[in-house]
Each structure stands twice: as C-alpha cells, then as structure tokens.
Design a protein around this motif. Structure first.
Motif, short mmCIF file in Angstrom:
data_model
loop_
_atom_site.label_atom_id
_atom_site.label_comp_id
_atom_site.label_asym_id
_atom_site.label_seq_id
_atom_site.Cartn_x
_atom_site.Cartn_y
_atom_site.Cartn_z
N LEU A 146 -11.76 2.42 -6.59
CA LEU A 146 -10.43 2.75 -7.13
C LEU A 146 -10.55 3.43 -8.48
N ASP A 147 -11.41 2.92 -9.34
CA ASP A 147 -11.60 3.53 -10.66
C ASP A 147 -12.04 4.98 -10.54
N GLU A 148 -12.96 5.24 -9.62
CA GLU A 148 -13.44 6.61 -9.41
C GLU A 148 -12.31 7.52 -8.94
N CYS A 149 -11.48 7.01 -8.04
CA CYS A 149 -10.39 7.81 -7.50
C CYS A 149 -9.33 8.10 -8.56
N LEU A 155 -5.35 9.95 -13.23
CA LEU A 155 -4.35 8.90 -13.37
C LEU A 155 -4.98 7.64 -13.96
N THR A 156 -4.13 6.70 -14.36
CA THR A 156 -4.58 5.37 -14.74
C THR A 156 -3.89 4.37 -13.81
N ILE A 157 -4.32 3.15 -13.85
CA ILE A 157 -3.71 2.14 -12.99
C ILE A 157 -2.24 1.95 -13.35
N ASN A 158 -1.86 2.25 -14.56
CA ASN A 158 -0.45 2.12 -14.96
C ASN A 158 0.45 3.10 -14.23
N ASP A 159 -0.12 4.18 -13.69
CA ASP A 159 0.67 5.16 -12.94
C ASP A 159 0.93 4.72 -11.51
N ILE A 160 0.22 3.74 -11.04
CA ILE A 160 0.26 3.35 -9.63
C ILE A 160 1.37 2.34 -9.37
N SER A 161 2.14 2.59 -8.30
CA SER A 161 3.26 1.71 -7.96
C SER A 161 2.86 0.57 -7.04
N ALA A 162 1.86 0.79 -6.19
CA ALA A 162 1.46 -0.25 -5.24
C ALA A 162 0.10 0.08 -4.66
N ILE A 163 -0.55 -0.95 -4.13
CA ILE A 163 -1.78 -0.79 -3.35
C ILE A 163 -1.44 -1.17 -1.91
N THR A 164 -1.85 -0.35 -0.97
CA THR A 164 -1.40 -0.52 0.41
C THR A 164 -2.56 -0.48 1.40
N SER A 165 -2.30 -1.01 2.59
CA SER A 165 -3.31 -0.98 3.65
C SER A 165 -2.63 -1.26 4.99
N ILE A 166 -3.42 -1.49 6.01
CA ILE A 166 -2.90 -1.82 7.34
C ILE A 166 -2.75 -3.34 7.47
N SER A 179 -5.34 -6.43 -6.12
CA SER A 179 -3.93 -6.17 -6.43
C SER A 179 -3.38 -7.19 -7.41
N LYS A 180 -3.74 -8.45 -7.22
CA LYS A 180 -3.24 -9.50 -8.12
C LYS A 180 -3.74 -9.31 -9.54
N ASN A 181 -5.02 -9.00 -9.68
CA ASN A 181 -5.60 -8.83 -11.01
C ASN A 181 -5.09 -7.58 -11.72
N LEU A 182 -4.67 -6.59 -10.92
CA LEU A 182 -4.13 -5.35 -11.50
C LEU A 182 -2.60 -5.42 -11.65
N HIS A 183 -2.03 -6.53 -11.20
CA HIS A 183 -0.57 -6.75 -11.28
C HIS A 183 0.19 -5.67 -10.51
N LYS A 184 -0.31 -5.38 -9.32
CA LYS A 184 0.34 -4.40 -8.44
C LYS A 184 0.71 -5.05 -7.12
N PRO A 185 1.85 -4.66 -6.54
CA PRO A 185 2.21 -5.18 -5.21
C PRO A 185 1.16 -4.76 -4.19
N TYR A 186 0.86 -5.67 -3.26
CA TYR A 186 -0.03 -5.35 -2.16
C TYR A 186 0.82 -5.32 -0.89
N VAL A 187 0.91 -4.14 -0.25
CA VAL A 187 1.81 -3.94 0.88
C VAL A 187 1.00 -3.46 2.08
N THR A 188 1.27 -4.03 3.26
CA THR A 188 0.58 -3.59 4.47
C THR A 188 1.58 -3.23 5.56
N PHE A 189 1.14 -2.38 6.48
CA PHE A 189 2.00 -1.90 7.55
C PHE A 189 1.25 -1.98 8.88
N ASP A 190 1.99 -2.11 9.97
CA ASP A 190 1.35 -2.17 11.28
C ASP A 190 0.92 -0.77 11.73
N ALA A 191 0.10 -0.74 12.75
CA ALA A 191 -0.47 0.52 13.23
C ALA A 191 0.60 1.48 13.73
N GLU A 192 1.63 0.96 14.38
CA GLU A 192 2.68 1.83 14.90
C GLU A 192 3.39 2.56 13.76
#
Length: 257
Positions: A146-149, A155-166, A179-192
């Motif tokens: 994440l730091d590399e990206c 950008l910095t982590i302060n620019d990020i609204s959420a961390i997401t995955s499946i 996500s917890k340590n960066l104080h960002k919402p962790y949101v996941t979505f189904d494959a469909e």
C-alpha cells in the motif's frame, strides 16, 4: 424531448445504448444519426427547447449552435459525450437549464466521468484503495505494498476514503488489521457486484476468475466503491500493482460540493 445526436457508427452505438438506459428510467429520447441538413436540423431542435446530447467534438456543437444561443435562462440543456462514452460535459445551461443534473443522470447511467466546469460547483476527488491477497497474508506485507502504491500515485493515506476487497476476504485478518490501524473503513463486495466492473479492468486474470469469480479483485473493488461514494463514474488512478502475496489498485471519482 431528448435528442441524442451522433455522426459516426461508433457514436451511434453509444447513442443507442444511452437511449436504452434512459428508457429504463421512463425517459423518452430519440437518436438522430447524421440529421440532414445538419445545421438547420440541430438549430431547430434547439429552438424548440429539446434537450440535446451530442456525441461528437465540442467544436462542432459550438459552431452549430452559436447563431441561436440566447442566454442561460432560456436555452435548453446541451451535453457533449466523447465517442467512447468515458466523459460527459454539460456544455450549455448548466444551472438554470438543468444541464448539470441531466449530465449527472447520464454519467450515472453510463458509469463514466462527469466533467462540470460551471462556477460555484467544484469537483472534489475521492480515492479508494482496492486490495486482494493470499489467505493469511501478513499485515506488514499489505502495508508495504500500500505504501508503494500511495507513493506511486502521489497520495497519502489521508487522501484515501476506504480500503476494499471481495467478500471472501471479509474475515481476512491482515486486511482487517490494516484498515483498523489506518482508521479507514474496510468494505467488501460479492463477486456478482464486482463483476459489473469487468470491462473497466486494466488486466483480466483467468486464474483469479476461476478462484473467486471475478477477473480482478483490487481494481474491481476500488472502482465500485469509488462510484458508490460519489454516485458518479469512477476510473483507475493506479492500475493493479502486486508483490508475491498481494495486489493493490487505486480508483478515483469526483463528488460535487
């Protein structure tokens, strides 16, 4: 009446797609392919207060409409789309004529980028990180990628609204801790849900599809959450990056303030 005016076969395909999407919202429209005579036809539509959606260069639109433009209080809404359907611009009567709101509707339907240039409306970028990883991937490995990206994207982590995955990663300890340590919402979505982003991925992995049901987790999740946050289109700011255990992508959308 909404008239969708196009001049090429590629534009015609987009026009028909938009017409179909509008019909699903009970909005009537008519596709006008190479109206003849072009200038007289278009100016007539404009004078009779039809809302116009052009799929062509803005220069053509302005040269055609210039003689009949009066003022923002009486002119109808005019939008311009590029032939690939990536951008929509409210060109005339943004506020008073409703072009801005009409453009927002079109942007939502086509899932593309809304570009508003009128005064007193500002576009604020929203950034979302999407991540995928092997099971039990350490938080430190995820943090390093994440730091590399973020550095690559400027950008910095302060620019990020959420961390997401499946959703099969909804219990992934490393991602949850990150996500917890960066104080960002962790949101996941189904494959469909993520599958709707398939055509917008920079690359597609058959292996990932066979494993989780989508062709790319990081990009799909970031793109979907970004547009959910703004109700506008989204785009990849940083294509999928990876190390031996994880992938990461960053998507961007714009909200109006």
């Amino acid at each position: 009446m909404i008239r969708i005016i196009c001049l090429t076969e590629v534009g015609l395909q987009l026009a028909r797609r938009l017409q179909h999407l509008l019909s699903e919202t009970d909005t009537k429209s008519e596709v006008c392919f190479k109206p003849t005579p072009f200038i007289d036809s278009v100016q007539t539509y404009f004078k009779q207060q039809d809302s116009l959606v052009f799929i062509c260069a803005t220069g053509i639109v302005m040269r055609t409409l210039a003689p009949v433009i009066k003022d923002k209080y009486t002119d109808p809404a005019v939008l311009v789309l590029d032939e690939q359907g990536q951008f929509v611009i409210p060109l005339l009567s943004g506020h008073e004529g409703g072009a801005n709101e009409f453009a927002r509707q079109v942007s939502n339907l086509l899932e593309n980028q809304l570009v508003i240039t009128t005064a007193n409306r500002y576009l604020n970028p929203i950034y979302v990180v999407g991540m995928g990883c092997e099971r039990h991937c350490p938080e430190a490995v995820l943090q390093g990628l994440l730091d590399e990206c973020l550095t690559t994207a400027g950008l910095t982590i302060n620019d990020i609204s959420a961390i997401t995955s499946i959703d099969i990663k909804s219990d992934e300890v490393g991602l949850i801790a990150l996500s917890k340590n960066l104080h960002k919402p962790y949101v996941t979505f189904d494959a469909e849900t993520l599958g709707a982003m398939e055509e917008r991925l920079s690359t597609k992995s058959d292996y990932i599809f066979k494993t989780v049901g989508v062709y790319g987790v990081a990009e799909s999740a970031a793109l979907y959450q970004a547009q959910q946050l703004t109700k506008n289109g989204s785009e990849l700011l940083l294509n999928k990056q990876k190390n031996k255990q994880a992938t990461c992508a960053i998507a961007r959308s714009y909200s109006l303030s």
